[in-house]
Design an enzyme around this catalytic site. Structure first.
Site, short mmCIF file in Angstrom:
data_model
loop_
_atom_site.label_atom_id
_atom_site.label_comp_id
_atom_site.label_asym_id
_atom_site.label_seq_id
_atom_site.Cartn_x
_atom_site.Cartn_y
_atom_site.Cartn_z
CG ASP A 1 49.21 -28.72 -36.72
OD1 ASP A 1 48.36 -29.14 -35.91
OD2 ASP A 1 49.63 -29.40 -37.66
CB THR A 2 54.34 -30.61 -35.46
OG1 THR A 2 54.67 -29.68 -34.43
CG2 THR A 2 55.61 -31.24 -36.01
#
Length: 193
Positions: free
Chosen positions: A70-71
């Site tokens: 996830d960013t």
């Protein structure tokens, strides 16, 4: 050999993995609630979401390697998610204009035996000052849609980047250095490219 499942629908993550010779056997996006918890830091949010995605997919795929990521783009202590519309995208980009911000990449790998390893990668990005014309031109394209912080460093927004410190691939969506290390460390047969 155990199969590798990518717990992400991101085409960018697939492209990044292909750069280092890794082609997942399956893509199985996790359906989790990505709402930040109260007082959750952007760093912690990126890690938690990667871990929850990996665990959700691993639950129904025993015996496989499951990779999730996830960013989170952070301006100060504020997490900038995916802009819901053009107005919010403009707001995010205006906030980032002329400033340094951080991109946190959470990565989680679960091995077939259930061993779990997680990392958070931090990259600092400095935007040049953006004028109204810059924003108007950028928002004409749909590139901002579905992107944390409303920009894609590998696209038109590359012209906004004054400096970067840390992993470029992390900003695109997946730190290849960390992923390679996690895969090798848990016994996934990474081919030499």
């Amino acid at each position: 050999m155990s199969k590798l499942i990518l717990a992400s629908a991101s085409p960018r993550r697939l492209e990044l993995l292909a750069q280092i010779g890794i082609v997942p056997d399956q893509v199985a996006p996790a359906d989790i609630d990505e709402t930040p918890a109260a007082d959750e830091s952007p760093r912690r949010l990126a890690l938690r979401l990667a871990e929850e995605k990996a665990r959700a997919v691993a639950k129904s795929n025993g015996g496989a390697f499951v990779l999730a990521a996830d960013t989170v783009v952070a301006c100060g202590t504020r997490a900038l998610g995916k802009a819901s519309d053009e107005r919010e995208a403009r707001k995010f980009l205006t906030l980032l204009s002329g400033r340094r911000h951080r991109v946190y990449g959470g990565v989680c790998l679960i091995a077939p035996d259930g061993t779990e390893r997680s990392r958070v990668i931090e990259t600092q990005v400095k935007f040049r000052t953006l004028g109204t014309e810059d924003l108007d031109r950028y928002l004409l394209h749909d590139e901002w849609k579905g992107k944390a912080g409303a920009y894609a460093i590998q696209g038109h927004a590359a012209t906004f980047i004054k400096a970067i410190s840390g992993s470029y691939s992390n900003v695109v969506g997946l730190s290849l250095c960390e992923v390679d290390g996690l895969l090798r460390g848990l016994g996934y047969p990474v081919k030499e490219v």
